[in-house]
Design a protein around this motif. Structure first.
Motif, PDB file in Angstrom:
ATOM      1  N   VAL A 277      43.263  40.366  14.649  1.00 27.15           N
ATOM      2  CA  VAL A 277      44.108  39.696  15.637  1.00 27.15           C
ATOM      3  C   VAL A 277      45.098  40.678  16.259  1.00 27.15           C
ATOM      4  N   HIS A 278      45.551  41.638  15.445  1.00 30.48           N
ATOM      5  CA  HIS A 278      46.575  42.578  15.895  1.00 30.48           C
ATOM      6  C   HIS A 278      46.013  43.915  16.353  1.00 30.48           C
ATOM      7  N   ARG A 279      44.749  43.979  16.655  1.00 31.04           N
ATOM      8  CA  ARG A 279      44.145  45.254  17.033  1.00 31.04           C
ATOM      9  C   ARG A 279      44.433  45.658  18.472  1.00 31.04           C
ATOM     10  N   GLN A 280      45.135  44.847  19.230  1.00 33.13           N
ATOM     11  CA  GLN A 280      45.492  45.213  20.594  1.00 33.13           C
ATOM     12  C   GLN A 280      46.926  44.805  20.864  1.00 33.13           C
ATOM     13  N   ALA A 281      47.483  45.290  21.982  1.00 31.83           N
ATOM     14  CA  ALA A 281      48.905  45.109  22.261  1.00 31.83           C
ATOM     15  C   ALA A 281      49.294  43.632  22.287  1.00 31.83           C
ATOM     16  N   ILE A 282      48.482  42.790  22.932  1.00 30.25           N
ATOM     17  CA  ILE A 282      48.718  41.349  22.936  1.00 30.25           C
ATOM     18  C   ILE A 282      47.772  40.733  21.919  1.00 30.25           C
ATOM     19  N   PRO A 283      48.275  40.165  20.818  1.00 26.56           N
ATOM     20  CA  PRO A 283      47.405  39.648  19.771  1.00 26.56           C
ATOM     21  C   PRO A 283      46.388  38.635  20.303  1.00 26.56           C
ATOM     22  N   LEU A 284      45.196  38.664  19.709  1.00 24.48           N
ATOM     23  CA  LEU A 284      44.150  37.718  20.078  1.00 24.48           C
ATOM     24  C   LEU A 284      44.554  36.297  19.684  1.00 24.48           C
ATOM     25  N   THR A 285      44.118  35.329  20.460  1.00 24.32           N
ATOM     26  CA  THR A 285      44.279  33.935  20.065  1.00 24.32           C
ATOM     27  C   THR A 285      43.176  33.584  19.080  1.00 24.32           C
ATOM     28  N   LEU A 286      43.336  32.465  18.405  1.00 25.74           N
ATOM     29  CA  LEU A 286      42.317  32.019  17.457  1.00 25.74           C
ATOM     30  C   LEU A 286      40.988  31.783  18.170  1.00 25.74           C
ATOM     31  N   ASP A 287      41.021  31.173  19.339  1.00 30.89           N
ATOM     32  CA  ASP A 287      39.785  30.925  20.090  1.00 30.89           C
ATOM     33  C   ASP A 287      39.105  32.228  20.492  1.00 30.89           C
ATOM     34  N   GLN A 288      39.902  33.229  20.897  1.00 29.41           N
ATOM     35  CA  GLN A 288      39.317  34.517  21.274  1.00 29.41           C
ATOM     36  C   GLN A 288      38.641  35.184  20.073  1.00 29.41           C
ATOM     37  N   LEU A 289      39.299  35.107  18.918  1.00 29.15           N
ATOM     38  CA  LEU A 289      38.722  35.717  17.719  1.00 29.15           C
ATOM     39  C   LEU A 289      37.450  34.984  17.302  1.00 29.15           C
ATOM     40  N   ARG A 290      37.468  33.673  17.343  1.00 26.89           N
ATOM     41  CA  ARG A 290      36.263  32.903  17.015  1.00 26.89           C
ATOM     42  C   ARG A 290      35.108  33.258  17.949  1.00 26.89           C
ATOM     43  N   SER A 291      35.432  33.442  19.225  1.00 23.99           N
ATOM     44  CA  SER A 291      34.398  33.794  20.201  1.00 23.99           C
ATOM     45  C   SER A 291      33.783  35.149  19.882  1.00 23.99           C
ATOM     46  N   LEU A 292      34.628  36.120  19.508  1.00 30.18           N
ATOM     47  CA  LEU A 292      34.121  37.436  19.144  1.00 30.18           C
ATOM     48  C   LEU A 292      33.209  37.363  17.921  1.00 30.18           C
ATOM     49  N   ILE A 293      33.647  36.594  16.930  1.00 29.53           N
ATOM     50  CA  ILE A 293      32.823  36.444  15.720  1.00 29.53           C
ATOM     51  C   ILE A 293      31.495  35.784  16.062  1.00 29.53           C
ATOM     52  N   GLY A 294      31.539  34.748  16.910  1.00 31.46           N
ATOM     53  CA  GLY A 294      30.311  34.064  17.313  1.00 31.46           C
ATOM     54  C   GLY A 294      29.347  34.982  18.040  1.00 31.46           C
ATOM     55  N   ASP A 295      29.909  35.839  18.906  1.00 26.21           N
ATOM     56  CA  ASP A 295      29.054  36.777  19.640  1.00 26.21           C
ATOM     57  C   ASP A 295      28.349  37.745  18.683  1.00 26.21           C
ATOM     58  N   GLN A 296      29.055  38.185  17.643  1.00 25.72           N
ATOM     59  CA  GLN A 296      28.470  39.121  16.698  1.00 25.72           C
ATOM     60  C   GLN A 296      27.398  38.481  15.821  1.00 25.72           C
ATOM     61  N   GLN A 297      27.495  37.175  15.657  1.00 26.21           N
ATOM     62  CA  GLN A 297      26.552  36.477  14.789  1.00 26.21           C
ATOM     63  C   GLN A 297      25.305  35.988  15.518  1.00 26.21           C
ATOM     64  N   LYS A 298      25.290  36.146  16.845  1.00 25.57           N
ATOM     65  CA  LYS A 298      24.103  35.737  17.595  1.00 25.57           C
ATOM     66  C   LYS A 298      22.942  36.654  17.258  1.00 25.57           C
ATOM     67  N   PRO A 299      21.740  36.119  17.180  1.00 23.42           N
ATOM     68  CA  PRO A 299      20.559  36.964  16.904  1.00 23.42           C
ATOM     69  C   PRO A 299      20.409  38.037  17.950  1.00 23.42           C
TER      70      PRO A 299
END
Length: 303
Positions: A277-299
């Motif tokens: 969440v804190h890897r960038q200057a403006i912390p990610l929102t929960l929805d943004q983080l969930r979206s990133l995780i979902g993208d990584q889990q796609k086949p």
């Protein structure tokens, strides 16, 4: 004796290493009107030393406030915290600091071969003890008065002594976290995202350690599964992980005016997600983080 600390307000700059560097002076009238700020060189390395300035209305420092005797012309071992107002948020933020600095009673004239020319200085320190914070990582806000009648805050004067002041107790605790962060020490090329991640997450951990009621309320409301990835410490580690989860503040902890009141102000996250969440200057929102995780889990499509 308590630690010797000075808080000094400067104009805003990125590097403080050039006489020609652009500045933002805010309500500091003289630098704004004349584009002249002697602190522009506060982090310029001169043969292993730095020489610092703060606008002091032409007056001398009362070194007794730093534990010196009345006749002393200098005092050693001072932590000088520099802060400045950034144009975007108009907040007073820590931009860097000196450790183990020498503070002089009156401004000193530089050597003839100094890059300062005729620019005087009040502080001297080893370059190794001068720590400039990258612009995008300047998230520690300095308390200021909110009402005219407020007392005990840095004001129009650019020099302040925050030690043993209850208004600055939390600020100095946060500064200690920043000061101890090894990522900022000794390198101008640090990974700024890692700096932000470590400093901000550590500050949150310290805050919530002092606010156990909110932590308990957050666990009761959300449970102990990570809201982003679903990880559960007890399922993975057994009894030692029972009931453990980290609490994340949805808004940046840098703003000292922010006070957490309800579970709606926080999320519960596993340690990995909290760091991401804190890897960038403006912390990610929960929805943004969930979206990133979902993208990584796609086949993945085969080439």
């Amino acid at each position: 004796m308590a630690e010797k600390i000075m808080l000094c307000r400067l104009v805003w700059a990125e590097e403080y290493r050039s006489k020609d560097e652009p500045i933002y002076a805010g309500n500091m009238r003289y630098p704004a009107a004349h584009d002249l700020a002697l602190e522009r060189l506060n982090f310029a390395d001169e043969n292993g030393s730095v020489y610092g300035f703060v606008e002091n209305r032409g007056q001398n420092f009362d070194l007794r406030k730093l534990g010196a005797e009345a006749a002393d012309q200098s005092v050693d071992g001072v932590t000088v915290i520099f802060c400045a107002v950034d144009e975007q948020s108009n907040k007073l933020r820590v931009v860097g600091w000196y450790e183990n600095a020498t503070v002089y009673h009156e401004p000193k004239k530089p050597r003839r071969d100094s890059i300062r020319g005729k620019w005087e200085y009040y502080f001297e320190a080893s370059s190794k003890d001068a720590h400039l914070i990258p612009v995008t990582a300047r998230d520690l806000v300095v308390p200021r008065k909110t009402k005219i009648t407020d007392r005990g805050f840095i004001g129009q004067r650019c020099v302040f002594y925050p030690a043993n002041n209850p208004n600055y107790e939390r600020f100095l605790e946060s500064f200690e976290l920043l000061r101890k962060d090894e990522l900022v020490r000794g390198s101008d090329d640090i990974d700024q995202s890692e700096f932000q991640e470590g400093q901000r997450a550590s500050r949150e951990m310290t805050y919530f350690a002092r606010n156990s009621k909110l932590v308990r309320a957050a666990k009761a409301h959300y449970g102990t599964n990570c809201l982003a990835c679903g990880f559960n410490f007890a399922d993975f580690y057994g009894d030692i992980g029972e009931g453990y989860i980290e609490v994340h503040h949805k808004r940046q902890m840098a703003d000292d005016s922010v006070r957490l009141k309800t579970v709606e102000d926080v999320d519960v996250l596993c340690a990995n997600c909290h760091r991401m969440v804190h890897r960038q200057a403006i912390p990610l929102t929960l929805d943004q983080l969930r979206s990133l995780i979902g993208d990584q889990q796609k086949p993945r499509k085969r080439a």
